[in-house]
Design a protein around this motif. Structure first.
Motif, PDB file in Angstrom:
ATOM      1  N   LEU A 192     -12.110  63.160  44.253  1.00  0.00           N
ATOM      2  CA  LEU A 192     -11.040  63.417  43.291  1.00  0.00           C
ATOM      3  C   LEU A 192      -9.663  63.284  43.944  1.00  0.00           C
ATOM      4  CD1 LEU A 192     -12.560  66.456  41.330  1.00  0.00           C
ATOM      5  CD2 LEU A 192     -12.421  64.075  40.586  1.00  0.00           C
ATOM      6  N   GLU A 193      -9.554  63.683  45.212  1.00  0.00           N
ATOM      7  CA  GLU A 193      -8.276  63.512  45.921  1.00  0.00           C
ATOM      8  C   GLU A 193      -7.947  62.028  46.084  1.00  0.00           C
ATOM      9  OE1 GLU A 193      -6.030  65.567  46.811  1.00  0.00           O
ATOM     10  OE2 GLU A 193      -6.998  67.537  46.570  1.00  0.00           O
ATOM     11  N   ALA A 194      -8.960  61.236  46.378  1.00  0.00           N
ATOM     12  CA  ALA A 194      -8.730  59.794  46.505  1.00  0.00           C
ATOM     13  C   ALA A 194      -8.299  59.191  45.178  1.00  0.00           C
ATOM     14  CB  ALA A 194      -9.997  59.113  47.016  1.00  0.00           C
ATOM     15  N   LEU A 195      -8.910  59.617  44.095  1.00  0.00           N
ATOM     16  CA  LEU A 195      -8.503  59.131  42.766  1.00  0.00           C
ATOM     17  C   LEU A 195      -7.060  59.505  42.475  1.00  0.00           C
ATOM     18  CD1 LEU A 195      -9.144  57.938  39.969  1.00  0.00           C
ATOM     19  CD2 LEU A 195     -10.060  60.173  39.308  1.00  0.00           C
ATOM     20  N   LEU A 196      -6.654  60.728  42.793  1.00  0.00           N
ATOM     21  CA  LEU A 196      -5.291  61.160  42.538  1.00  0.00           C
ATOM     22  C   LEU A 196      -4.293  60.374  43.381  1.00  0.00           C
ATOM     23  CD1 LEU A 196      -3.390  63.244  41.155  1.00  0.00           C
ATOM     24  CD2 LEU A 196      -3.686  64.672  43.187  1.00  0.00           C
ATOM     25  N   THR A 197      -4.637  60.126  44.632  1.00  0.00           N
ATOM     26  CA  THR A 197      -3.724  59.391  45.509  1.00  0.00           C
ATOM     27  C   THR A 197      -3.473  57.974  44.999  1.00  0.00           C
ATOM     28  OG1 THR A 197      -4.518  60.680  47.391  1.00  0.00           O
ATOM     29  CG2 THR A 197      -3.370  58.622  47.866  1.00  0.00           C
ATOM     30  N   SER A 198      -4.502  57.343  44.462  1.00  0.00           N
ATOM     31  CA  SER A 198      -4.357  55.976  43.986  1.00  0.00           C
ATOM     32  C   SER A 198      -3.577  55.882  42.676  1.00  0.00           C
ATOM     33  CB  SER A 198      -5.730  55.333  43.789  1.00  0.00           C
ATOM     34  OG  SER A 198      -6.489  56.058  42.818  1.00  0.00           O
ATOM     35  N   VAL A 199      -3.551  56.939  41.871  1.00  0.00           N
ATOM     36  CA  VAL A 199      -2.873  56.880  40.576  1.00  0.00           C
ATOM     37  C   VAL A 199      -1.493  57.514  40.616  1.00  0.00           C
ATOM     38  CG1 VAL A 199      -3.709  59.066  39.663  1.00  0.00           C
ATOM     39  CG2 VAL A 199      -3.292  57.173  38.097  1.00  0.00           C
ATOM     40  N   ASN A 200      -1.214  58.320  41.622  1.00  0.00           N
ATOM     41  CA  ASN A 200       0.034  59.090  41.622  1.00  0.00           C
ATOM     42  C   ASN A 200       1.242  58.187  41.796  1.00  0.00           C
ATOM     43  OD1 ASN A 200       1.751  61.227  41.549  1.00  0.00           O
ATOM     44  ND2 ASN A 200       1.198  62.047  43.553  1.00  0.00           N
ATOM     45  N   ASN A 201       2.270  58.419  40.981  1.00  0.00           N
ATOM     46  CA  ASN A 201       3.505  57.637  41.041  1.00  0.00           C
ATOM     47  C   ASN A 201       4.673  58.593  40.808  1.00  0.00           C
ATOM     48  OD1 ASN A 201       5.424  55.651  41.081  1.00  0.00           O
ATOM     49  ND2 ASN A 201       4.952  54.861  39.026  1.00  0.00           N
ATOM     50  N   ASN A 202       5.474  58.804  41.845  1.00  0.00           N
ATOM     51  CA  ASN A 202       6.626  59.709  41.779  1.00  0.00           C
ATOM     52  C   ASN A 202       6.199  61.143  41.435  1.00  0.00           C
ATOM     53  OD1 ASN A 202       8.437  57.571  42.342  1.00  0.00           O
ATOM     54  ND2 ASN A 202       8.551  57.053  40.156  1.00  0.00           N
ATOM     55  N   ASP A 203       5.056  61.499  41.941  1.00  0.00           N
ATOM     56  CA  ASP A 203       4.545  62.863  41.785  1.00  0.00           C
ATOM     57  C   ASP A 203       4.405  63.266  40.311  1.00  0.00           C
ATOM     58  OD1 ASP A 203       3.516  65.176  42.804  1.00  0.00           O
ATOM     59  OD2 ASP A 203       5.454  66.174  43.027  1.00  0.00           O
ATOM     60  N   THR A 204       3.942  62.327  39.499  1.00  0.00           N
ATOM     61  CA  THR A 204       3.694  62.625  38.088  1.00  0.00           C
ATOM     62  C   THR A 204       2.262  63.077  37.831  1.00  0.00           C
ATOM     63  OG1 THR A 204       3.188  60.291  37.696  1.00  0.00           O
ATOM     64  CG2 THR A 204       5.463  61.009  37.328  1.00  0.00           C
ATOM     65  N   SER A 205       1.374  62.917  38.789  1.00  0.00           N
ATOM     66  CA  SER A 205      -0.022  63.318  38.626  1.00  0.00           C
ATOM     67  C   SER A 205      -0.310  64.532  39.497  1.00  0.00           C
ATOM     68  CB  SER A 205      -0.959  62.161  39.007  1.00  0.00           C
ATOM     69  OG  SER A 205      -0.725  61.036  38.173  1.00  0.00           O
ATOM     70  N   HIS A 206      -1.291  65.361  39.063  1.00  0.00           N
ATOM     71  CA  HIS A 206      -1.572  66.615  39.759  1.00  0.00           C
ATOM     72  C   HIS A 206      -3.061  66.867  39.773  1.00  0.00           C
ATOM     73  CE1 HIS A 206       2.305  66.855  37.538  1.00  0.00           C
ATOM     74  NE2 HIS A 206       2.771  67.322  38.705  1.00  0.00           N
ATOM     75  N   ILE A 207      -3.495  67.684  40.732  1.00  0.00           N
ATOM     76  CA  ILE A 207      -4.877  68.129  40.815  1.00  0.00           C
ATOM     77  C   ILE A 207      -4.879  69.614  41.124  1.00  0.00           C
ATOM     78  CG2 ILE A 207      -5.057  67.545  43.270  1.00  0.00           C
ATOM     79  CD1 ILE A 207      -8.030  66.853  42.720  1.00  0.00           C
TER      80      ILE A 207
END
Length: 397
Positions: free
Chosen positions: A155-170
């Motif tokens: 899940l961390e890898a998925l978040l890292t690949s989608v995150n843009n300008n810290d708009t995504s969170h886990i």
């Protein structure tokens, strides 16, 4: 306020039956989804929210993005659990649903609840994340439940690949006594990006933290004036209702005390009035006199004339005329009875009646009808003869 369209991906696999989250994983997830839907729709009237399930027979869209909160929450009831979660298919279908949103000015966001093991490889999830980043789709991940097979790392890898300008969170939520929704209230998944969320979210966060807000009821009237006004009016109505209820209770208690004090006095007054009425009521005396007078006038056997005379003599001066009239009526009755007895004696003398009939013109005393009439008359010969026999010894003497 951010104008946003959100798709929420729910995990309804068999793993959701576990009770490590109170009351169960699925119910804790449902409560958190309800709060997030309320926060999203309250933050902006044009925000829309949709829901889909990732397990069971396959990925199923329960509600496309809509601003109707009732429709969103109603589709959560009656969900069936079973099968395994398909995270990759759920994210891709959620992206497709956001692509067909009606308002293209809305930003796109996907919120994923992952409470069961993930069977996908890390590289497959990274590819999905890059595709979301390319289409400007933000992703929030709620990790709870199972952590086997490297689930947190995937899940961390998925978040890292989608995150843009810290708009995504886990958010990783460990099992414990705290409810899933209480933990999420203070996280960016619930409050939004950099603005602290809506008034609804701020109030809920303050309640969960147990702190005191600077505003009445924990709602900033500058952010949500309608909600603040509604809460204030509701509180004033409740206060006035409680004051009215307390006032009515005090009045009833005072009335009961006064009633208990006045009850003995009223009882004594009623008894005195009844005694006075019985003593001063002249109707009983008049009724007694009237009954005695009627008995005397009708010559009822057993009536005592001397007692009647005594009662008449004791009457007041106002009743003397009434008593005199009763005596006169009694004398008239005795005269009538004596006259009737004389007439019966005359009719009983057959010789006298036969002489009278013979003197009448056209009447034959020897007529059988006349003889039958004379025979039917009461005979007074026997009493007269008996009277004569009684008088003869007296003459002999």
């Amino acid at each position: 306020m951010v104008l946003e369209a959100t798709m929420i991906c729910i995990d309804n696999s068999e793993w959701m039956r576990n009770g490590d989250y109170s009351p169960s994983r699925f119910q804790a997830q449902a409560d958190a989804v309800s709060l997030i839907c309320g926060a999203k729709t309250q933050s902006n009237p044009e925000n829309t929210v949709g829901i889909l399930t990732m397990a069971g027979k396959g990925v199923r869209v329960l509600a496309t993005p809509t601003s109707d909160l009732g429709k969103i929450l109603s589709c959560m009831h009656g969900l069936e659990m079973g099968g395994e979660m398909n995270l990759a298919a759920g994210i891709q279908i959620a992206q497709l649903a956001l692509k067909h949103r009606q308002n293209k000015n809305q930003q796109q966001r996907i919120i994923v609840f992952a409470g069961s093991p993930i069977k996908h490889e890390k590289k497959a999830l990274e590819m999905i994340g890059k595709k979301l980043k390319k289409n400007s789709v933000a992703l929030d991940i709620v990790d709870f439940g199972e952590d086997e097979d490297g689930k947190p790392e995937k899940l961390e890898a998925l978040l890292t690949s989608v995150n843009n300008n810290d708009t995504s969170h886990i958010v990783h939520v460990p099992a414990g006594q705290n409810a899933l929704s209480d933990v999420l209230i203070s996280t960016p998944v619930f409050t939004g990006d950099g603005e602290g969320g809506s008034g609804f979210a701020a109030a809920a966060a303050a309640a969960a933290a147990g702190g005191v807000s600077d505003f009445d009821f924990g709602v900033d009237p500058n952010i949500d004036p309608e909600l603040a006004l509604a809460l204030r009016v509701s509180m004033e109505e409740e206060r006035s209702r409680q004051e009215a209820a307390a006032k009515r209770a005090a009045e009833e208690a005072t009335r009961q005390e006064k009633g208990e004090e006045a009850q003995p006095q009223s009882d004594s007054q009623n008894a005195t009035m009844n005694a006075t009425e019985k003593a001063s009521d002249p109707m009983d005396e008049d009724d007694a006199l009237l009954k005695q007078a009627l008995a005397l006038s009708m010559n009822i056997p057993g009536s005592d004339s001397s007692a009647g005379d005594a009662q008449m003599s004791e009457a007041t001066n106002d009743d003397q005329e009434f008593a005199l009239a009763l005596q006169m009526s009694m004398q008239d009755g005795s005269k009538d009875s004596s006259a009737q007895s004389d007439v019966s004696k005359v009719l009983g003398d057959q010789s006298f009646m036969s002489s009278i009939l013979s003197s009448l013109p056209g009447v034959d005393p020897n007529d059988p009808k006349v003889k039958d009439l004379l025979a039917s008359l009461p005979s007074q010969s026997e009493p007269q003869e008996k009277k004569d026999e009684d008088e003869q010894p007296k003459d002999d003497k």
